[in-house]
Design a protein around this motif. Structure first.
Motif, mmCIF file in Angstrom:
data_model
loop_
_atom_site.group_PDB
_atom_site.id
_atom_site.type_symbol
_atom_site.label_atom_id
_atom_site.label_comp_id
_atom_site.label_asym_id
_atom_site.label_seq_id
_atom_site.Cartn_x
_atom_site.Cartn_y
_atom_site.Cartn_z
ATOM 1 N N ARG A 208 0.857 -1.183 0.000
ATOM 2 C CA ARG A 208 0.000 0.000 0.000
ATOM 3 C C ARG A 208 0.895 1.235 0.000
ATOM 4 O O ARG A 208 1.894 1.275 0.722
ATOM 5 C CB ARG A 208 -0.906 -0.010 1.227
ATOM 6 C CG ARG A 208 -1.734 -1.286 1.332
ATOM 7 C CD ARG A 208 -2.562 -1.300 2.591
ATOM 8 N NE ARG A 208 -3.200 -2.598 2.768
ATOM 9 C CZ ARG A 208 -4.429 -2.760 3.256
ATOM 10 N NH1 ARG A 208 -5.137 -1.708 3.638
ATOM 11 N NH2 ARG A 208 -4.943 -3.968 3.376
ATOM 12 N N LYS A 209 0.505 2.223 -0.775
ATOM 13 C CA LYS A 209 1.350 3.408 -0.930
ATOM 14 C C LYS A 209 0.553 4.688 -0.705
ATOM 15 O O LYS A 209 -0.678 4.683 -0.707
ATOM 16 C CB LYS A 209 1.961 3.445 -2.339
ATOM 17 C CG LYS A 209 2.731 2.207 -2.746
ATOM 18 C CD LYS A 209 3.178 2.304 -4.193
ATOM 19 C CE LYS A 209 3.871 1.028 -4.661
ATOM 20 N NZ LYS A 209 4.252 1.095 -6.092
ATOM 21 N N VAL A 213 -1.728 4.439 3.016
ATOM 22 C CA VAL A 213 -0.958 4.031 4.189
ATOM 23 C C VAL A 213 -1.451 4.803 5.413
ATOM 24 O O VAL A 213 -1.369 6.032 5.448
ATOM 25 C CB VAL A 213 0.545 4.294 3.983
ATOM 26 C CG1 VAL A 213 1.338 3.840 5.207
ATOM 27 C CG2 VAL A 213 1.045 3.598 2.729
ATOM 28 N N ASP A 283 11.718 -1.090 1.102
ATOM 29 C CA ASP A 283 10.814 -1.216 -0.037
ATOM 30 C C ASP A 283 11.416 -1.996 -1.200
ATOM 31 O O ASP A 283 10.697 -2.434 -2.098
ATOM 32 C CB ASP A 283 10.353 0.165 -0.511
ATOM 33 C CG ASP A 283 11.523 1.066 -0.909
ATOM 34 O OD1 ASP A 283 12.687 0.737 -0.596
ATOM 35 O OD2 ASP A 283 11.272 2.121 -1.525
ATOM 36 N N GLY A 313 5.298 2.923 2.716
ATOM 37 C CA GLY A 313 4.268 1.940 2.435
ATOM 38 C C GLY A 313 3.964 1.080 3.650
ATOM 39 O O GLY A 313 4.548 1.245 4.721
#
Length: 326
Positions: A208-209, A213, A283, A313
């Protein structure tokens, strides 16, 4: 079925295993410099390994070609009968032919040997007959002979095809080792499989970005923290400092435990309920590494940071399941 002898069937099964194991073991004593020569030839090819075989040897040949191709050696199977009717055009002088025939006299193969010679294509023979037509025409002969077939009639190719298959696997293993072929290379040949997903999927592909987030500051009131968690649906929220670095995390599990203790949450802030120094992962890590981290620490979500330690994220176990990483 009348007349079926269960004891005999079990005995034949055991004998089959013994005969085929002996066939494979017999290859060890006959694997010498010619095997290394074949591997070296295949390593230096500018083209492909073209595997040929008729009947049961053809079925084995298809498997060998597939194994070679998936482990870093370009290869394909060409049916010898079809080769005589146009498919020889698939073979170039830069290729190498790996021809498989236990007796070495398969007409569909022997008829195209002169053509292969005229093309200047190197020929490696896998055969159990060192004096056969195939062996005489070959540049390199790999002996796949067996003392007897597992078939009680000594007719159906059984031990001989097992030996051929083992020899092909030995070639593939020697080649992948010489090429420095790694698990990541294997995964690139199998992107649709479970191994490919585990070895090629990075967190950046599935996490999730941005606005997805959940994050709050340390001085965020508890009700606002809960609203952020509910809105983002991760089951947790990061608590970040003014630079964007995660300094804590608060999860659904933490909420349950506070309620069970009877804590008065109304006047609390995020800093009062968070776990400091949360688990994080880079990441650029593989998604499988996040799964391992969650399993190791018995957590269901993890925060994702960049090379500077900034929150970029988040991911939970449900995200990994949707990505078919776990």
């Amino acid at each position: 079925m009348t007349g079926f002898d269960r004891t005999r069937a079990l005995r034949l099964a055991q004998e089959t295993y013994d005969i085929e194991a002996a066939a494979v073991q017999g290859l060890k004593a006959r694997t010498g410099p010619g095997f290394a020569d074949a591997v070296e030839r295949m390593l230096t090819l500018r083209g492909r390994v073209v595997v040929m075989g008729m009947g049961k040897s053809g079925h084995v040949g298809r498997k060998i070609a597939a194994t070679l191709a998936s482990t870093g050696t370009p290869a394909l199977f060409v049916h010898p009968a079809e080769a005589s009717h146009g498919d020889l055009g698939m073979i170039k002088a830069i290729d190498l032919v790996l021809a498989i025939s236990n007796g070495g006299e398969s007409e569909e193969i022997t008829v195209i040997l002169p053509v292969l010679k005229r093309l200047g294509v190197p020929l490696v023979a896998v055969t159990g007959n060192a004096t056969s037509t195939l062996a005489r025409h070959a540049d390199i002969v790999l002996d796949s002979g067996v003392e007897k077939e597992a078939c009680p009639l000594n007719l159906a190719p059984t031990a001989s095809t097992t030996a051929q298959l083992a020899l092909g696997d030995a070639l593939a293993v020697a080649l992948l080792d010489a090429r420095g072929f790694k698990s990541e290379d294997f995964a690139r040949s199998h992107p649709g499989g479970a191994l490919g997903r585990k070895l090629l999927t990075h967190l950046g592909d599935v996490m999730r970005k941005d606005a997805a987030v959940p994050r709050v500051g340390p001085d965020t009131a508890f009700p606002d923290l809960m609203r952020e968690m509910s809105a983002k649906g991760l089951g947790a929220s990061a608590i970040v400092d003014e630079t964007g670095r995660p300094v804590g995390v608060f999860t659904d599990g933490d909420l349950r435990r506070l309620i069970e203790k009877g804590a008065d949450l109304r006047g609390m802030k995020a800093r009062d309920v968070m776990h400091a120094n949360p688990r994080t992962i880079r990441d650029d890590a593989l998604a499988a590494e996040a799964a391992q981290l969650m399993e190791q620490h018995r957590i269901t979500s993890v925060l994702v940071v960049d090379g500077n330690g900034l929150l970029v994220g988040a991911i939970n176990s449900n995200d990994l399941m949707r990505a078919k990483v776990i």
